[in-house]
Design a protein around this motif. Structure first.
Motif, PDB file in Angstrom:
ATOM      1  N   UNK A 202       0.828  -1.223   0.000  1.00 30.25           N
ATOM      2  CA  UNK A 202       0.000   0.000   0.000  1.00 30.25           C
ATOM      3  C   UNK A 202       0.853   1.261   0.000  1.00 30.25           C
ATOM      4  N   UNK A 203       1.950   1.215  -0.766  1.00 28.82           N
ATOM      5  CA  UNK A 203       2.774   2.400  -0.964  1.00 28.82           C
ATOM      6  C   UNK A 203       3.818   2.674   0.086  1.00 28.82           C
ATOM      7  N   UNK A 204       3.901   1.825   1.112  1.00 26.99           N
ATOM      8  CA  UNK A 204       4.875   2.029   2.186  1.00 26.99           C
ATOM      9  C   UNK A 204       5.817   0.832   2.285  1.00 26.99           C
ATOM     10  N   UNK A 205       7.042   1.104   2.709  1.00 25.73           N
ATOM     11  CA  UNK A 205       8.015   0.032   2.910  1.00 25.73           C
ATOM     12  C   UNK A 205       7.750  -0.623   4.263  1.00 25.73           C
ATOM     13  N   UNK A 206       7.479  -1.924   4.225  1.00 24.69           N
ATOM     14  CA  UNK A 206       7.222  -2.666   5.452  1.00 24.69           C
ATOM     15  C   UNK A 206       8.444  -3.460   5.911  1.00 24.69           C
ATOM     16  N   UNK A 207       9.361  -3.714   4.988  1.00 25.82           N
ATOM     17  CA  UNK A 207      10.620  -4.354   5.353  1.00 25.82           C
ATOM     18  C   UNK A 207      11.668  -4.013   4.312  1.00 25.82           C
ATOM     19  N   UNK A 208      12.886  -3.775   4.758  1.00 26.90           N
ATOM     20  CA  UNK A 208      14.018  -3.567   3.863  1.00 26.90           C
ATOM     21  C   UNK A 208      15.257  -4.129   4.542  1.00 26.90           C
ATOM     22  N   UNK A 209      15.842  -5.168   3.938  1.00 27.40           N
ATOM     23  CA  UNK A 209      17.018  -5.768   4.549  1.00 27.40           C
ATOM     24  C   UNK A 209      17.360  -7.102   3.936  1.00 27.40           C
ATOM     25  N   UNK A 210      18.174  -7.862   4.636  1.00 23.61           N
ATOM     26  CA  UNK A 210      18.635  -9.165   4.167  1.00 23.61           C
ATOM     27  C   UNK A 210      17.534 -10.222   4.340  1.00 23.61           C
ATOM     28  N   UNK A 211      17.580 -11.249   3.478  1.00 25.64           N
ATOM     29  CA  UNK A 211      16.580 -12.313   3.538  1.00 25.64           C
ATOM     30  C   UNK A 211      16.601 -13.008   4.903  1.00 25.64           C
ATOM     31  N   UNK A 212      17.800 -13.309   5.411  1.00 25.50           N
ATOM     32  CA  UNK A 212      17.864 -14.016   6.690  1.00 25.50           C
ATOM     33  C   UNK A 212      17.299 -13.181   7.826  1.00 25.50           C
TER      34      UNK A 212
END
Length: 236
Positions: A202-212
């Motif tokens: 919905x237009x917002x970043x909910x997670x940003x990072x490494x897969x682990x």
């Protein structure tokens, strides 16, 4: 490198992107994922200069987007479904693009041979299968040795052999220090290639990072379960 700060975009009353802050660095592959309508395509179009943001900044290297299009010379873009002049042959399409770019030197034509496109060069685009057109699109994406690669569902429509060849090429360009952004709905592909994951909802970043880190934060067994957790609102 690409840096996005406080990016906002609305279409009428619909907020498509809300306060997006991201950084895409050389030598890494970042996957942008999210359900349909989440804002992924709009973000990519803003980086490509095809859509103008309402506010915020986008930097491509040392250049801040301001309406000038010359920075696109650094970008190789592979859309999910490419559109070509169907009356032209494959050779004519390559020649046209080289003329438009005014660049016939320092080309990377390796995928033409690796994807067996040398057998299709004299055929008109309108007579090619969807998978072969996708191969042409892939070859064009890497043709001018771009430092930034943006690929939207790159293996869609490709046979397993061609898909493997393209993924190997993406990995090689990562090792060469390219900045790579991908979108895909194929989780196995994401696990194989991605260094970083950006989940937009919905237009917002909910997670940003490494897969682990995503798997750990959602207390999941694997990436598929972690993505399902995000879809269901965990971490949100």
């Amino acid at each position: 490198m690409i840096k996005v700060t406080n990016l906002n975009k609305s279409f009428g009353s619909l907020e498509v992107l809300k306060k997006i802050d991201l950084e895409f660095v050389p030598g890494q592959i970042t996957y942008i994922v999210g359900p349909n309508g989440s804002g992924k395509s709009t973000l990519i179009k803003i980086i490509l200069g095809l859509v103008k943001s309402d506010s915020g900044d986008v930097w491509v290297g040392d250049y801040m987007l301001n309406g000038d299009c010359h920075y696109r010379d650094k970008i190789g873009y592979m859309p999910q479904s490419a559109s070509f002049p169907e009356n032209l042959t494959v050779t004519e399409v390559f020649k046209m693009l080289k003329d438009l770019r005014n660049n016939k030197d320092n080309l990377d034509e390796s995928l033409i041979k690796e994807l067996n496109l040398d057998k299709e060069l004299n055929k008109r685009l309108g007579n090619l299968s969807g998978g072969t057109k996708q191969k042409v699109s892939a070859a064009i994406t890497f043709l001018f040795n771009p430092s930034i690669l943006i690929l939207d569902e790159p293996t869609a429509g490709l046979d397993p052999v061609s898909s493997s060849i393209l993924k190997d090429k993406i990995k090689k360009e990562k090792e060469n220090g390219r900045t790579i952004i991908l979108t895909s709905h194929i989780l196995s592909e994401l696990e194989e290639l991605a260094d970083n994951v950006v989940f937009i909802l919905e237009g917002s970043i909910k997670f940003s990072g490494k897969i682990n880190h995503l798997i750990e934060k959602t207390s999941s067994l694997n990436l598929e379960r972690a993505m399902a957790a995000l879809m269901n609102g965990q971490l949100i």
